[in-house]
Scaffold this motif. Structure first.
Motif, PDB file in Angstrom:
ATOM      1  N   SER A   1       0.815  -1.226   0.000  1.00 33.72           N
ATOM      2  CA  SER A   1       0.000   0.000   0.000  1.00 33.72           C
ATOM      3  C   SER A   1       0.845   1.271   0.000  1.00 33.72           C
ATOM      4  N   LYS A   2       2.117   1.154   0.353  1.00 31.83           N
ATOM      5  CA  LYS A   2       2.993   2.326   0.391  1.00 31.83           C
ATOM      6  C   LYS A   2       3.850   2.471  -0.873  1.00 31.83           C
ATOM      7  N   LEU A   3       3.726   1.500  -1.796  1.00 31.71           N
ATOM      8  CA  LEU A   3       4.531   1.536  -3.021  1.00 31.71           C
ATOM      9  C   LEU A   3       3.898   2.438  -4.069  1.00 31.71           C
ATOM     10  N   ASP A   4       4.742   3.090  -4.852  1.00 30.54           N
ATOM     11  CA  ASP A   4       4.283   3.798  -6.038  1.00 30.54           C
ATOM     12  C   ASP A   4       4.272   2.810  -7.204  1.00 30.54           C
ATOM     13  N   ILE A   5       3.497   3.094  -8.237  1.00 36.90           N
ATOM     14  CA  ILE A   5       3.449   2.214  -9.414  1.00 36.90           C
ATOM     15  C   ILE A   5       4.840   2.114 -10.029  1.00 36.90           C
ATOM     16  N   GLY A   6       5.267   0.881 -10.274  1.00 35.65           N
ATOM     17  CA  GLY A   6       6.599   0.625 -10.822  1.00 35.65           C
ATOM     18  C   GLY A   6       7.673   0.447  -9.778  1.00 35.65           C
ATOM     19  N   GLU A   7       7.333   0.710  -8.510  1.00 38.58           N
ATOM     20  CA  GLU A   7       8.319   0.625  -7.433  1.00 38.58           C
ATOM     21  C   GLU A   7       8.456  -0.812  -6.927  1.00 38.58           C
ATOM     22  N   ILE A   8       9.654  -1.138  -6.486  1.00 37.11           N
ATOM     23  CA  ILE A   8       9.958  -2.457  -5.924  1.00 37.11           C
ATOM     24  C   ILE A   8      10.105  -2.322  -4.415  1.00 37.11           C
ATOM     25  N   SER A   9       9.525  -3.255  -3.705  1.00 35.43           N
ATOM     26  CA  SER A   9       9.543  -3.182  -2.247  1.00 35.43           C
ATOM     27  C   SER A   9      10.930  -3.451  -1.673  1.00 35.43           C
ATOM     28  N   LYS A  10      11.115  -3.045  -0.440  1.00 33.00           N
ATOM     29  CA  LYS A  10      12.277  -3.494   0.307  1.00 33.00           C
ATOM     30  C   LYS A  10      12.097  -4.989   0.585  1.00 33.00           C
ATOM     31  N   PRO A  11      13.165  -5.718   0.859  1.00 32.95           N
ATOM     32  CA  PRO A  11      13.032  -7.162   1.082  1.00 32.95           C
ATOM     33  C   PRO A  11      12.131  -7.481   2.269  1.00 32.95           C
ATOM     34  N   ILE A  12      11.260  -8.449   2.061  1.00 39.36           N
ATOM     35  CA  ILE A  12      10.374  -8.929   3.118  1.00 39.36           C
ATOM     36  C   ILE A  12      10.941 -10.270   3.583  1.00 39.36           C
ATOM     37  N   LYS A  13      11.367 -10.323   4.818  1.00 43.48           N
ATOM     38  CA  LYS A  13      12.091 -11.487   5.321  1.00 43.48           C
ATOM     39  C   LYS A  13      11.129 -12.525   5.893  1.00 43.48           C
ATOM     40  N   GLY A  14      11.259 -13.763   5.390  1.00 44.59           N
ATOM     41  CA  GLY A  14      10.523 -14.887   5.943  1.00 44.59           C
ATOM     42  C   GLY A  14      11.470 -15.775   6.725  1.00 44.59           C
ATOM     43  N   GLN A  15      10.956 -16.884   7.216  1.00 39.81           N
ATOM     44  CA  GLN A  15      11.788 -17.784   8.019  1.00 39.81           C
ATOM     45  C   GLN A  15      12.921 -18.380   7.190  1.00 39.81           C
ATOM     46  N   ASN A  16      12.603 -18.802   5.954  1.00 42.36           N
ATOM     47  CA  ASN A  16      13.614 -19.417   5.097  1.00 42.36           C
ATOM     48  C   ASN A  16      13.657 -18.773   3.712  1.00 42.36           C
ATOM     49  N   SER A  17      13.154 -17.553   3.601  1.00 44.82           N
ATOM     50  CA  SER A  17      13.079 -16.932   2.280  1.00 44.82           C
ATOM     51  C   SER A  17      13.159 -15.413   2.364  1.00 44.82           C
ATOM     52  N   ILE A  18      13.434 -14.820   1.211  1.00 40.19           N
ATOM     53  CA  ILE A  18      13.443 -13.369   1.057  1.00 40.19           C
ATOM     54  C   ILE A  18      12.516 -13.048  -0.109  1.00 40.19           C
ATOM     55  N   LEU A  19      11.609 -12.080   0.089  1.00 40.56           N
ATOM     56  CA  LEU A  19      10.602 -11.757  -0.919  1.00 40.56           C
ATOM     57  C   LEU A  19      10.717 -10.289  -1.335  1.00 40.56           C
ATOM     58  N   PHE A  20      10.715 -10.066  -2.652  1.00 41.58           N
ATOM     59  CA  PHE A  20      10.608  -8.721  -3.210  1.00 41.58           C
ATOM     60  C   PHE A  20       9.302  -8.647  -3.995  1.00 41.58           C
ATOM     61  N   LEU A  21       8.579  -7.538  -3.861  1.00 39.93           N
ATOM     62  CA  LEU A  21       7.337  -7.332  -4.611  1.00 39.93           C
ATOM     63  C   LEU A  21       7.465  -6.085  -5.476  1.00 39.93           C
ATOM     64  N   LYS A  22       6.876  -6.148  -6.661  1.00 41.35           N
ATOM     65  CA  LYS A  22       6.836  -4.990  -7.556  1.00 41.35           C
ATOM     66  C   LYS A  22       5.382  -4.638  -7.831  1.00 41.35           C
ATOM     67  N   LEU A  23       5.048  -3.364  -7.639  1.00 41.24           N
ATOM     68  CA  LEU A  23       3.683  -2.896  -7.915  1.00 41.24           C
ATOM     69  C   LEU A  23       3.604  -2.406  -9.361  1.00 41.24           C
ATOM     70  N   ASN A  24       2.828  -3.115 -10.172  1.00 38.35           N
ATOM     71  CA  ASN A  24       2.698  -2.761 -11.589  1.00 38.35           C
ATOM     72  C   ASN A  24       1.584  -1.738 -11.830  1.00 38.35           C
ATOM     73  N   LYS A  25       0.409  -1.984 -11.231  1.00 40.91           N
ATOM     74  CA  LYS A  25      -0.749  -1.113 -11.429  1.00 40.91           C
ATOM     75  C   LYS A  25      -1.657  -1.177 -10.202  1.00 40.91           C
ATOM     76  N   ILE A  26      -2.569  -0.198 -10.101  1.00 45.96           N
ATOM     77  CA  ILE A  26      -3.601  -0.193  -9.049  1.00 45.96           C
ATOM     78  C   ILE A  26      -4.944   0.107  -9.716  1.00 45.96           C
TER      79      ILE A  26
END
Length: 306
Positions: A236-261
């Motif tokens: 919800s805090k991302l701008d369109i086209g922006e990539i998130s900071k890494p979201i840390k899981g127990q055994n993984s790292i996740l990046f999300l990219k917001l394409n459109k709203i």
């Protein structure tokens, strides 16, 4: 032999030998009864660059070498486990996938491999291993991965009754298994550098452990009400086209990219489509969780010699 020295030898082969000439294939890693050769490593690096449209340069090779070696080790671990369970090949699924990424022209796609001195049979074998692995995980954890449709229906009714406009986010993702032998800080920097140099979609295609990797990380439209609190606060805090900071899981790292709203009124929501999306997302989350957990245990319990 130290791993860094080993890579120097391998990289030299790229530039002082014909790409796939008559060179002897040398073992660089043993994973139980499976082996990883310098030929496999070289072929996978070049295939990754080819599929992502990247230039074959020293820098791009250096950026890929360690990650690709990890991928090959996990591939061998999967093969060992698949042999135990005798999971059959799914040629129909392989053909469907090849058709989708080749624009329904598999022969031309195969010819591009030959023209670039890449081994198409190794690529097919990797696809076969990945698809059989997915089938194995779904089979073993089927009861845990199954999602109650009744509970999803209740979720949807709550969304509809709210009668307020609902946001939907078109998202893409990169999810990477985290190896505890590497510091999370170093892994995050490595992935961030790759995203900056190769682009989000190319990194997703070549390195993401999620089932969305084959679609360059594309998740599609996700209703805000189906997101976890942690993910919603990030997206919800991302701008369109922006990539998130890494979201840390127990055994993984996740990046999300917001394409459109987009914003939908409650009466514009397609219930069946929303239900399908919620079930698919929940299943994928559980699948990735169990897949990562099983691979981590396999690696910890396997003899791996460099």
């Amino acid at each position: 032999m130290k791993l860094n020295s080993l890579f120097i030898i391998i990289i030299n082969l790229f530039f002082f030998q014909p790409l796939f000439g008559n060179i002897n294939s040398k073992i660089i890693v043993k994973v139980e009864n499976e082996i990883v050769t310098n030929y496999e490593l070289k072929n996978k690096i070049l295939t990754s660059l080819f599929l992502s449209g990247q230039e074959i340069s020293q820098k791009n090779i250096d950026d890929l070498k360690e990650t690709v070696l990890d991928q090959l080790i996990f591939l061998k671990l999967k093969k060992i486990e698949l042999d135990k369970y005798k999971v059959p090949k799914d040629q129909t699924r392989i053909n469907t996938y090849l058709s989708s990424i080749s624009g329904n022209d598999i022969l031309s796609f195969k010819e591009k491999f030959r023209a670039n001195n890449l081994n198409f049979e190794i690529y097919l074998d990797e696809l076969d291993t990945e698809f059989r692995w997915q089938k194995l995980i779904y089979t073993i954890y089927q009861k845990k991965i199954d999602i109650s449709e009744d509970s999803v229906d209740i979720e949807i009714e709550k969304i509809i009754k709210n009668q307020k406009p609902v946001k939907e986010f078109e998202l893409s993702e990169i999810e990477i298994n985290f190896n505890q032998e590497t510091s999370m800080k170093d892994k995050i920097k490595e992935l961030s550098d790759k995203i900056n140099t190769m682009g989000f979609e190319n990194v997703a295609l070549n390195f993401s452990s999620s089932t969305t990797a084959s679609k360059k990380g594309y998740l599609g439209w996700i209703n805000e009400k189906t997101l976890s609190k942690q993910i919603y606060e990030v997206v919800s805090k991302l701008d369109i086209g922006e990539i998130s900071k890494p979201i840390k899981g127990q055994n993984s790292i996740l990046f999300l990219k917001l394409n459109k709203i987009r914003v939908l009124n409650s009466d514009e929501i397609d219930k069946e489509e929303l239900k399908k999306k919620i079930i698919e997302e929940k299943r994928n989350d559980l699948f990735n969780l169990y897949s990562q957990s099983r691979l981590s245990k396999l690696k910890n319990n396997s003899y791996i010699q460099y």
